[in-house]
Design an enzyme around this catalytic site. Sequence first.
Site, PDB file in Angstrom:
ATOM      1  N   MET A   1      34.594  48.498  15.867  1.00 22.54           N
ATOM      2  CA  MET A   1      33.372  47.996  15.211  1.00 22.54           C
ATOM      3  C   MET A   1      33.653  47.508  13.794  1.00 22.54           C
ATOM      4  O   MET A   1      33.263  46.402  13.401  1.00 22.54           O
ATOM      5  CB  MET A   1      32.315  49.106  15.166  1.00 22.54           C
ATOM      6  CG  MET A   1      31.835  49.578  16.511  1.00 22.54           C
ATOM      7  SD  MET A   1      30.985  48.303  17.451  1.00 22.54           S
ATOM      8  CE  MET A   1      29.429  48.217  16.594  1.00 22.54           C
TER       9      MET A   1
ATOM     10  N   ASP B   1      42.491  51.455   5.961  1.00 20.87           N
ATOM     11  CA  ASP B   1      42.421  52.142   7.256  1.00 20.87           C
ATOM     12  C   ASP B   1      43.751  52.862   7.444  1.00 20.87           C
ATOM     13  O   ASP B   1      44.782  52.428   6.901  1.00 20.87           O
ATOM     14  CB  ASP B   1      42.184  51.128   8.398  1.00 20.87           C
ATOM     15  CG  ASP B   1      41.767  51.792   9.708  1.00 20.87           C
ATOM     16  OD1 ASP B   1      40.606  51.634  10.118  1.00 20.87           O
ATOM     17  OD2 ASP B   1      42.619  52.484  10.330  1.00 20.87           O
TER      18      ASP B   1
ATOM     19  N   LEU C   1      33.505  54.956  10.197  1.00 17.49           N
ATOM     20  CA  LEU C   1      34.503  55.940  10.628  1.00 17.49           C
ATOM     21  C   LEU C   1      33.970  56.746  11.808  1.00 17.49           C
ATOM     22  O   LEU C   1      32.769  56.744  12.071  1.00 17.49           O
ATOM     23  CB  LEU C   1      34.820  56.858   9.443  1.00 17.49           C
ATOM     24  CG  LEU C   1      35.498  56.123   8.267  1.00 17.49           C
ATOM     25  CD1 LEU C   1      35.326  56.892   6.966  1.00 17.49           C
ATOM     26  CD2 LEU C   1      36.971  55.889   8.574  1.00 17.49           C
TER      27      LEU C   1
ATOM     28  N   THR D   1      28.250  56.437  13.030  1.00 15.70           N
ATOM     29  CA  THR D   1      27.218  57.238  13.696  1.00 15.70           C
ATOM     30  C   THR D   1      27.486  58.696  13.368  1.00 15.70           C
ATOM     31  O   THR D   1      28.349  59.324  13.981  1.00 15.70           O
ATOM     32  CB  THR D   1      27.253  57.013  15.222  1.00 15.70           C
ATOM     33  OG1 THR D   1      27.076  55.629  15.474  1.00 15.70           O
ATOM     34  CG2 THR D   1      26.153  57.800  15.902  1.00 15.70           C
TER      35      THR D   1
ATOM     36  N   LYS E   1      19.454  56.766  14.602  1.00 23.15           N
ATOM     37  CA  LYS E   1      20.621  56.459  15.454  1.00 23.15           C
ATOM     38  C   LYS E   1      20.953  57.631  16.388  1.00 23.15           C
ATOM     39  O   LYS E   1      21.282  57.442  17.561  1.00 23.15           O
ATOM     40  CB  LYS E   1      21.812  56.117  14.549  1.00 23.15           C
ATOM     41  CG  LYS E   1      23.116  55.866  15.271  1.00 23.15           C
ATOM     42  CD  LYS E   1      23.108  54.629  16.132  1.00 23.15           C
ATOM     43  CE  LYS E   1      24.476  54.411  16.776  1.00 23.15           C
ATOM     44  NZ  LYS E   1      24.428  53.413  17.844  1.00 23.15           N
TER      45      LYS E   1
ATOM     46  N   ASN F   1      18.425  57.568  19.118  1.00 24.52           N
ATOM     47  CA  ASN F   1      18.693  56.420  20.000  1.00 24.52           C
ATOM     48  C   ASN F   1      19.858  56.703  20.945  1.00 24.52           C
ATOM     49  O   ASN F   1      19.790  56.444  22.144  1.00 24.52           O
ATOM     50  CB  ASN F   1      19.015  55.186  19.152  1.00 24.52           C
ATOM     51  CG  ASN F   1      19.365  53.984  20.000  1.00 24.52           C
ATOM     52  OD1 ASN F   1      18.493  53.346  20.558  1.00 24.52           O
ATOM     53  ND2 ASN F   1      20.653  53.697  20.126  1.00 24.52           N
ATOM     54  N   ASN F   2      20.948  57.243  20.380  1.00 27.00           N
ATOM     55  CA  ASN F   2      22.145  57.408  21.206  1.00 27.00           C
ATOM     56  C   ASN F   2      22.017  58.541  22.210  1.00 27.00           C
ATOM     57  O   ASN F   2      22.601  58.481  23.291  1.00 27.00           O
ATOM     58  CB  ASN F   2      23.384  57.596  20.327  1.00 27.00           C
ATOM     59  CG  ASN F   2      23.897  56.254  19.863  1.00 27.00           C
ATOM     60  OD1 ASN F   2      23.113  55.319  19.704  1.00 27.00           O
ATOM     61  ND2 ASN F   2      25.184  56.128  19.653  1.00 27.00           N
TER      62      ASN F   2
ATOM     63  N   LYS G   1      30.651  62.663  21.047  1.00 29.59           N
ATOM     64  CA  LYS G   1      30.346  63.084  19.671  1.00 29.59           C
ATOM     65  C   LYS G   1      28.883  62.821  19.338  1.00 29.59           C
ATOM     66  O   LYS G   1      28.186  63.652  18.748  1.00 29.59           O
ATOM     67  CB  LYS G   1      31.286  62.313  18.734  1.00 29.59           C
ATOM     68  CG  LYS G   1      31.071  62.484  17.259  1.00 29.59           C
ATOM     69  CD  LYS G   1      30.283  61.370  16.621  1.00 29.59           C
ATOM     70  CE  LYS G   1      30.850  59.989  16.791  1.00 29.59           C
ATOM     71  NZ  LYS G   1      30.075  58.960  16.117  1.00 29.59           N
TER      72      LYS G   1
HETATM   73  P1  NAD Z   1      37.320  53.238  16.261  1.00 28.03           P
HETATM   74  O1  NAD Z   1      37.981  54.536  16.629  1.00 28.03           O
HETATM   75  O2  NAD Z   1      37.699  51.994  16.969  1.00 28.03           O
HETATM   76  O3  NAD Z   1      37.525  52.959  14.678  1.00 28.03           O
HETATM   77  C1  NAD Z   1      37.586  53.959  13.708  1.00 28.03           C
HETATM   78  C2  NAD Z   1      38.571  53.484  12.641  1.00 28.03           C
HETATM   79  O4  NAD Z   1      38.560  54.450  11.567  1.00 28.03           O
HETATM   80  C3  NAD Z   1      40.028  53.406  13.141  1.00 28.03           C
HETATM   81  O5  NAD Z   1      40.573  52.149  12.796  1.00 28.03           O
HETATM   82  C4  NAD Z   1      40.729  54.561  12.423  1.00 28.03           C
HETATM   83  O6  NAD Z   1      42.088  54.285  12.132  1.00 28.03           O
HETATM   84  C5  NAD Z   1      39.905  54.644  11.153  1.00 28.03           C
HETATM   85  N1  NAD Z   1      39.994  55.938  10.491  1.00 28.03           N
HETATM   86  C6  NAD Z   1      39.798  57.165  11.033  1.00 28.03           C
HETATM   87  N2  NAD Z   1      39.946  58.118  10.078  1.00 28.03           N
HETATM   88  C7  NAD Z   1      40.221  57.457   8.934  1.00 28.03           C
HETATM   89  C8  NAD Z   1      40.471  57.875   7.597  1.00 28.03           C
HETATM   90  N3  NAD Z   1      40.476  59.171   7.272  1.00 28.03           N
HETATM   91  N4  NAD Z   1      40.735  56.935   6.668  1.00 28.03           N
HETATM   92  C9  NAD Z   1      40.738  55.609   6.995  1.00 28.03           C
HETATM   93  N5  NAD Z   1      40.518  55.155   8.241  1.00 28.03           N
HETATM   94  C10 NAD Z   1      40.263  56.075   9.189  1.00 28.03           C
HETATM   95  O7  NAD Z   1      35.745  53.518  16.389  1.00 28.03           O
HETATM   96  P2  NAD Z   1      34.538  52.432  16.463  1.00 28.03           P
HETATM   97  O8  NAD Z   1      34.222  52.163  17.881  1.00 28.03           O
HETATM   98  O9  NAD Z   1      34.813  51.334  15.512  1.00 28.03           O
HETATM   99  O10 NAD Z   1      33.347  53.355  15.915  1.00 28.03           O
HETATM  100  C11 NAD Z   1      33.162  53.646  14.548  1.00 28.03           C
HETATM  101  C12 NAD Z   1      31.808  54.328  14.394  1.00 28.03           C
HETATM  102  O11 NAD Z   1      30.784  53.449  14.888  1.00 28.03           O
HETATM  103  C13 NAD Z   1      31.675  55.641  15.188  1.00 28.03           C
HETATM  104  O12 NAD Z   1      30.917  56.574  14.459  1.00 28.03           O
HETATM  105  C14 NAD Z   1      30.956  55.200  16.450  1.00 28.03           C
HETATM  106  O13 NAD Z   1      30.243  56.250  17.059  1.00 28.03           O
HETATM  107  C15 NAD Z   1      30.043  54.100  15.905  1.00 28.03           C
HETATM  108  N6  NAD Z   1      29.610  53.063  16.870  1.00 28.03           N
HETATM  109  C16 NAD Z   1      30.452  52.536  17.800  1.00 28.03           C
HETATM  110  C17 NAD Z   1      29.993  51.540  18.681  1.00 28.03           C
HETATM  111  C18 NAD Z   1      30.903  50.927  19.738  1.00 28.03           C
HETATM  112  O14 NAD Z   1      30.384  50.243  20.643  1.00 28.03           O
HETATM  113  N7  NAD Z   1      32.218  51.098  19.662  1.00 28.03           N
HETATM  114  C19 NAD Z   1      28.681  51.078  18.586  1.00 28.03           C
HETATM  115  C20 NAD Z   1      27.841  51.583  17.597  1.00 28.03           C
HETATM  116  C21 NAD Z   1      28.325  52.580  16.740  1.00 28.03           C
END
Ligand code: NAD
Length: 304
Positions: A11, A30, A64, A95, A170, A173-174, A239
């Site tokens: 995302m 990141d 994150l 989230t 959120k 919703n989820n 989660k």
């Molecule tokens: P993801 O795992 O693809 O991305 C998370 C990123 O955070 C990774 O690149 C990871 O390296 C980085 N990261 C983790 N710990 C870190 C730290 N301490 N310092 C720096 N970087 C760090 O996850 P995502 O799918 O992008 O989801 C991110 C958030 O958005 C979550 O809370 C998720 O629930 C929410 N979300 C996801 C979606 C979806 O469809 N994927 C939709 C809506 C909301």
Amino acid sequence: MDVGFIGLGVMGGPMALNVLKGGHSLTVFDLNPGAVKRLVDAGAKAAASPRDVGAASDIVVTMLPEPKHVEAVVLGEGGVASGLRPNGVVIDMSTIDPISSQRIAAGLKARGFHMVDSPVGKTSEHAVTGTLTLMVGGESEIIARVKPVLDCMGNETFLCGGQGMGHAMKTTNNLLATTIMTANTEALAIGVKAGLTLELMMDVMKTTMSNNAQLYVAMPKKAFKGDDSPGFMVKLACKDVRQAVELARAQGFEPLVGAACQKTLEEAIDKGFGDRDTAALMRIREDQLGIKVRETGVAAGRAA
Ligand code: NAD
């Protein structure tokens, strides 16, 4: 504006790109160097730590996985708050649950900073097109300050109330979206095992109270093709539901449906599907019942 972005995953990566395309100067961090490189190649600056992102920014976006990551990145040692410019704002778009969100916001406030919570709805495709739904909480004058950055990432912005209310929205919703999706996999698997086709069930359910967007929008794209590449990973869905269940328990209420959904997702993680798309839940049911919930190519029959 000088914007920072931390968390460049499924995302956050495309969302950060859209902030850059919106004309803001962008500094990113990141743990995954590949994710940083994609943004740097597009014109962002790489920072060595969350503190350095803060030092280069008026506004820092975090995207994150979980509350513990947001708390560590924002308030921990070497975190954003140890470097952020005076009067700076953190927009947390992850989230996370509203209680953690309010705790992190209080930590920022104690240091003279602000927080806006703006978790996002819809999917990774909408992250790419900048058409996410934004659920925003916080103080209205701070929200107004960060609105030009939010507008780069979403096209539907809902003001949900004070600090943490975006995250409350959120979480709610989820819980609903994930329990519906999990229930879909059970119902469809039972139906196919009983001898119904997917086409017939889809045609009938479209006309009844079981009609839902998971069934007609999300599942045809992945689950009904047997595609569980991420997407929205099982571990993140788990989660989200766990956070909602814990929130309900903190309110003195046992959410039985949510708890069953959480158990289903935990079992999927135990089976090794944590990093797969939630479409994997369909595959697990298929394997359990020895069937495939797929289109048969045979149209459903209808009375004349
Ligand atoms: P993801 O795992 O693809 O991305 C998370 C990123 O955070 C990774 O690149 C990871 O390296 C980085 N990261 C983790 N710990 C870190 C730290 N301490 N310092 C720096 N970087 C760090 O996850 P995502 O799918 O992008 O989801 C991110 C958030 O958005 C979550 O809370 C998720 O629930 C929410 N979300 C996801 C979606 C979806 O469809 N994927 C939709 C809506 C909301």
